[in-house]
Structures are given as C-alpha cells and as structure tokens.
Motif scaffolding. Structure first.
Motif, mmCIF file in Angstrom:
data_model
loop_
_atom_site.group_PDB
_atom_site.id
_atom_site.type_symbol
_atom_site.label_atom_id
_atom_site.label_comp_id
_atom_site.label_asym_id
_atom_site.label_seq_id
_atom_site.Cartn_x
_atom_site.Cartn_y
_atom_site.Cartn_z
ATOM 1 N N GLY A 103 0.859 -1.198 0.000
ATOM 2 C CA GLY A 103 0.000 0.000 0.000
ATOM 3 C C GLY A 103 0.885 1.235 0.000
ATOM 4 N N SER A 104 0.300 2.386 -0.371
ATOM 5 C CA SER A 104 1.147 3.580 -0.340
ATOM 6 C C SER A 104 1.366 4.034 1.099
ATOM 7 C CB SER A 104 0.615 4.700 -1.227
ATOM 8 O OG SER A 104 -0.714 4.963 -0.933
ATOM 9 N N GLN A 105 0.596 3.482 2.032
ATOM 10 C CA GLN A 105 0.862 3.789 3.435
ATOM 11 C C GLN A 105 2.276 3.348 3.812
ATOM 12 O OE1 GLN A 105 -1.277 5.540 5.364
ATOM 13 N NE2 GLN A 105 0.272 5.557 6.979
ATOM 14 N N TYR A 129 -3.496 14.479 4.801
ATOM 15 C CA TYR A 129 -3.855 13.073 5.032
ATOM 16 C C TYR A 129 -3.344 12.632 6.400
ATOM 17 C CZ TYR A 129 -3.598 7.996 4.579
ATOM 18 O OH TYR A 129 -3.712 6.646 4.804
ATOM 19 N N TYR A 170 4.930 17.705 1.432
ATOM 20 C CA TYR A 170 4.016 16.589 1.162
ATOM 21 C C TYR A 170 2.733 17.158 0.558
ATOM 22 C CZ TYR A 170 0.717 12.791 2.132
ATOM 23 O OH TYR A 170 -0.234 11.811 2.023
ATOM 24 N N LEU A 172 -0.852 16.645 -2.012
ATOM 25 C CA LEU A 172 -1.847 15.771 -2.653
ATOM 26 C C LEU A 172 -2.578 16.611 -3.692
ATOM 27 C CD1 LEU A 172 -1.996 15.251 0.765
ATOM 28 C CD2 LEU A 172 -3.091 13.243 -0.171
ATOM 29 N N ASN A 177 -7.225 14.291 -0.083
ATOM 30 C CA ASN A 177 -7.764 13.676 1.124
ATOM 31 C C ASN A 177 -7.228 14.475 2.305
ATOM 32 O OD1 ASN A 177 -8.574 12.116 3.238
ATOM 33 N ND2 ASN A 177 -7.396 10.302 2.672
ATOM 34 N N ASP A 205 1.519 12.593 -3.396
ATOM 35 C CA ASP A 205 0.718 11.403 -3.077
ATOM 36 C C ASP A 205 -0.548 11.459 -3.931
ATOM 37 O OD1 ASP A 205 -0.279 9.190 -1.863
ATOM 38 O OD2 ASP A 205 -0.449 10.040 0.149
ATOM 39 N N PRO A 207 -3.355 8.917 -4.768
ATOM 40 C CA PRO A 207 -4.147 7.680 -4.838
ATOM 41 C C PRO A 207 -5.414 7.811 -5.681
ATOM 42 C CG PRO A 207 -4.052 8.549 -2.561
ATOM 43 C CD PRO A 207 -3.447 9.573 -3.453
ATOM 44 N N TYR A 208 -5.858 9.061 -5.921
ATOM 45 C CA TYR A 208 -7.192 9.258 -6.498
ATOM 46 C C TYR A 208 -7.177 9.798 -7.926
ATOM 47 C CZ TYR A 208 -8.002 8.877 -1.538
ATOM 48 O OH TYR A 208 -7.992 8.421 -0.248
ATOM 49 N N THR A 249 -1.173 3.918 -5.932
ATOM 50 C CA THR A 249 -1.727 2.730 -5.250
ATOM 51 C C THR A 249 -2.843 2.104 -6.087
ATOM 52 O OG1 THR A 249 -2.856 1.969 -3.237
ATOM 53 C CG2 THR A 249 -3.347 4.201 -3.920
ATOM 54 N N SER A 251 -5.221 0.698 -4.363
ATOM 55 C CA SER A 251 -6.261 0.537 -3.335
ATOM 56 C C SER A 251 -7.609 1.096 -3.773
ATOM 57 C CB SER A 251 -5.844 1.232 -2.041
ATOM 58 O OG SER A 251 -4.879 0.463 -1.382
ATOM 59 N N LYS A 252 -7.602 2.236 -4.448
ATOM 60 C CA LYS A 252 -8.880 2.872 -4.761
ATOM 61 C C LYS A 252 -9.397 2.467 -6.140
ATOM 62 C CE LYS A 252 -7.852 4.973 -0.951
ATOM 63 N NZ LYS A 252 -8.503 4.820 0.340
ATOM 64 N N ARG A 259 -3.306 -4.593 -0.894
ATOM 65 C CA ARG A 259 -2.213 -3.827 -0.302
ATOM 66 C C ARG A 259 -1.063 -3.637 -1.291
ATOM 67 N NH1 ARG A 259 -3.876 -1.015 1.611
ATOM 68 N NH2 ARG A 259 -2.325 -0.317 3.078
HETATM 69 C C1 LIG Z 1 -3.736 10.327 0.506
HETATM 70 C C2 LIG Z 1 -3.562 8.896 0.848
HETATM 71 N N1 LIG Z 1 -2.337 8.383 0.856
HETATM 72 C C3 LIG Z 1 -2.136 7.090 1.160
HETATM 73 C C4 LIG Z 1 -3.192 6.260 1.470
HETATM 74 C C5 LIG Z 1 -2.906 4.834 1.823
HETATM 75 O O1 LIG Z 1 -3.435 3.979 0.863
HETATM 76 P P1 LIG Z 1 -3.008 2.489 0.684
HETATM 77 O O2 LIG Z 1 -1.995 2.145 1.737
HETATM 78 O O3 LIG Z 1 -4.243 1.681 0.816
HETATM 79 O O4 LIG Z 1 -2.401 2.408 -0.679
HETATM 80 C C6 LIG Z 1 -4.491 6.756 1.474
HETATM 81 C C7 LIG Z 1 -5.635 5.912 1.848
HETATM 82 O O5 LIG Z 1 -6.735 6.316 2.027
HETATM 83 C C8 LIG Z 1 -4.680 8.115 1.144
HETATM 84 O O6 LIG Z 1 -5.891 8.667 1.112
#
Ligand SMILES: Cc1ncc(COP(=O)(O)O)c(C=O)c1O
Length: 425
Positions: A103-105, A129, A170, A172, A177, A205, A207-208, A249, A251-252, A259
């Motif tokens: 995941g990008s987390q 975020y 950092y 977005l 988010n 970052d 993700p969207y 990522t 994830s979305k 992950r």
């Molecule tokens: C801005 C941002 N960065 C990172 C993440 C982490 O995402 P993931 O670990 O699922 O790729 C999220 C998840 O909501 C996010 O909104």
C-alpha cells in the motif's frame, strides 16, 4: 520482576497514536449505521470474481513462484504495467524508477525512515492526510502547515513557509484527502518552481488521480518537475533525477485488500527506499502482486475505472444535492472533481469531534476534521465526508440526519443567544 513496559518504550512512541479513522471503522461496522467515515471503495464493485479466476490461474500455472520469496522491488511485469499507466499522465519513468510497497501507506513510512531525523520539519497542506501524520509522528517529525482554500494549497504562502527549511513538502494535488480539492496548474507550477529554487523535494501522493468525474486531467508534479529540469538544463542525468517522489496505489482503483502501492522516484532514492523496505518486510506479498497483474493485464483496469467513475461521480452528485437540501445556512463544503471525499465546514462554535457521539446515536458517522491537522486545536468545525462507500439512498438519508442534528444545534444555540441578548437589553 515483571517488566515495567512504559519505561522500556523508545521515545518515538510518545507521538504515536491510533488512527481515529481505523478506530471509527470498528463501530461503523454496525449494520444500520450510515458511515461517511472510511475511505473505502463500494463493496459491491470490488472485483471478487475476477480475483478468484486470476488466483486459480496463478496457483495452477505459477504456484511455486507465487508462493516463494520474491524481489524487494516487486513483480517485474507489474512494475512495467505501472510505468505504462503512469505514462498516460505524462510520467515517463522506467521500471528502475518504480518499486512496489505494501500500500502507499508503507511508502509514507519508508519515506519517513529515509528522510526524517527527530525534530525535522515536514511541510504539509492544512488539512492533510492523517495517515501521513501518523507515519511521520513515529519518526518524531515536526510540521510546517500551509493553509488551503477551495483550490488546495495556497502557494502564495509557500515561499515564506519554505524559509523555515522543511526537509520536504508533502502534497496531494488531485482530489485531496481530506479536502476534495484539486490544485490548479498555476499552483502546481509554483510548487515545482519553488521546490527547485530552494532544493526542497516534493512527495506527491496521488491515490485518487484516475478517479476524475469531470474536467480534464492536470499534469502531475513529477512530470512538471521533469519538464522544468529539462528546460532549465538541469537534467544532466536523464529523466527522473528530479525533486519529486511520486506515490501511487491500486487501493482505490482495484482493491485495497491487495495492499499494493508503488513509489516512482530517481533510482538513487529507490535504492535507499528498497533498503528500508528490506528491513521492514523483505518484500510485499508476491502472490498478491501476481494476482493484481493477472487481473489487470488485459485491459480490465480501464473498464473498471470507467465503472468507478460513473458510480462514484453519481454518488458525489447525490451527496452534493443532499447537502444543499439538508445542511443549514452557515455551512459550506467543497465540490470535488473526483476522488472519494468532500470537506464540510459548519459554524465556528460547533466542535465536530464533540458532535460525533450524537451523530453515531443518530446512526451516521463522519471523520471530525481536527484529525487532519498537525495541531488538533485546528479544524474543530470541519468534517470529512466519504461518498464512495454508501448507496445513494443511504447518502441522502445520512446527510438528512446530519443536517437535522446541525439544525437542532443551531436553533438551540440561537435560542440561548437570544435569551442572553434579551436579558442584556
Ligand atoms: C492520501 C492517501 N495516501 C495514502 C493512502 C494509503 O493507501 P493504501 O496504503 O491503501 O495504498 C491513502 C488511503 O486512504 C490516502 O488517502
């Protein structure tokens, strides 16, 4: 003698806390509660059948590879696939510029591990975020926050903030988010120009970015930075030697349970992050990476993203219409062009963290806005609302309930104010 654990914890734990969203998710599992709290995809759109077919094929055709240890950088065909997708947005990276994370987390955590000494400052948007704050608090980061408006970060305030000497910024840029805002081109150019002027890197970052419901895609910072380097003759070492570390990522757009995220950066930085990842988990699940590749390799990603755009775009519209109908005067909200969230402001004197208990009793949940600020005293009258996870009729009903709570609060407040002003007369 039994261990006094408190006295054994490393200092970095002092700033570590549980994510309010993950805590909220526990009680938002109640079946009759309408949750706008998480950032979760619509459950009915998760491609379970496709995953099932792909898993069977992988296990029968490449089982021993899928279940074996693999390279830290990730499954090579998936890295190439990611390069090809990023290319569509003007990012001309090679597989050597990309490595896969859990995941990008995890990428945020590895960035903290690589760049943050205790007390280093990170420049963040306000709000930002909260998962990034959570990751970097563990490295004892301090923050320089720059305010945002309905178009994202106020870059007119950036130069002054940069004089404080943050380690990195950092940002977005797309459907932020929690703000739901999108940074216009001029502000993106400001960021890249200032990043180059002061030699302060950007962590972008995104993700969207693929979930846009209206308007045209804007170039990512990483692509603008590459152009800037080429124009100013700094690109002596080929593409991707620049100032930006870009995070993506699946994830979305595919499934958060897999992950799988990625980092795209200069090879030198990738090399360092890979060392950090080896210490953390050796590599992300090889089986999951092969599964993701098998699911997307024949064009499914484009079809799926079309569906997500249609469904989430419609849910966004339902939420916007419901807000206009049910939220009282004195409230305002952003109008996101994509992504999963919008950001609402209520009258100054309402504390959304305090109001959450009443909201949950009324069977509706959101994330109180203070959680997205490094200073928890800020943003007390704001909230983040997710519109991807609930069904349209639930969105309508949930906003109606929240609007009702707010109206009741405001009329109680006005009555009290009225009594005071009468008695003062
Ligand atoms: C801005 C941002 N960065 C990172 C993440 C982490 O995402 P993931 O670990 O699922 O790729 C999220 C998840 O909501 C996010 O909104």
């Amino acid at each position: 003698m039994s261990t006094l654990w408190q006295s054994r914890y490393a200092q970095r734990n002092q700033r570590m806390g549980r994510s309010i969203i993950r805590e909220l998710l526990k009680f938002t599992q109640q079946p009759d509660l309408i949750s706008f709290a998480g950032g979760m995809p619509a459950p009915e759109l998760l491609p379970a059948e496709r995953a099932q077919d792909a898993a069977c094929r992988i296990l029968s055709e490449h089982g021993s590879q899928a279940l074996q240890y693999g390279p830290t950088e990730g499954f090579p065909p998936l890295r190439e696939f990611i390069c090809e997708r990023m290319n569509r947005y003007g990012i001309t990276a090679k597989p050597g510029n990309v490595f896969l994370t859990t995941g990008s987390q995890q990428a945020l955590d590895l960035i903290g591990k690589l760049l943050i000494n205790p007390g280093d400052r990170v420049l963040v948007e306000e709000p930002t975020y909260l998962g990034a704050l959570q990751a970097w608090n563990a490295y004892q980061a301090e923050y320089v926050s720059v305010p945002s408006d309905d178009h994202g970060l106020r870059t007119d305030l950036l130069e002054e903030a940069l004089r404080v000497g943050p380690k990195f910024m950092y940002i977005l840029p797309n459907f932020q988010n929690p703000g739901g805002t999108t940074l216009p081109l001029e502000r993106r150019l400001d960021l890249v120009q200032l990043s180059n002027k002061y030699g302060i890197p950007l962590v972008e970052d995104d993700p969207y970015g693929a979930l846009r419901y209206e308007g045209e895609n804007l170039p990512p910072l990483v692509a603008l930075d590459a152009d800037f380097q080429a124009e100013t003759g700094q690109d002596g070492h080929g593409f991707m030697e620049g100032n930006v570390v870009y995070l993506g990522t699946f994830s979305k757009t595919l499934a958060p349970g897999l992950r799988i995220g990625w980092v795209c950066a200069p090879e030198e930085v990738i090399d360092r992050l890979v060392m950090g990842k080896q210490g953390a988990d050796l590599h992300s699940s090889g089986f999951d990476q092969m599964l993701a590749y098998e699911m997307v390799k024949d064009g499914f990603m484009d079809e799926h993203i079309q569906v997500l755009r249609k469904v989430y775009g419609a849910r966004r519209d339902v939420m916007l219409a419901a807000l206009a109908r049910y939220f009282p005067a004195g409230c305002s909200w952003t109008r996101p062009e994509g992504g999963l969230f919008l950001w609402a402001r209520v009258p100054e004197w309402i504390d959304t963290a305090e109001m959450l208990g009443e909201a949950v009793q009324a069977k509706v949940a959101y994330v109180p806005g203070f959680a997205f600020f490094p200073d928890p005293e800020r943003g007390r009258n704001t909230m983040r609302l997710n519109f991807s996870n609930a069904q349209p009729e639930q969105i309508e009903e949930g906003i109606r309930r929240l609007g009702g709570l707010l109206r009741a609060k405001i009329s109680r407040h006005n009555r009290t104010e009225g009594v005071i002003s009468l008695s003062e007369e």
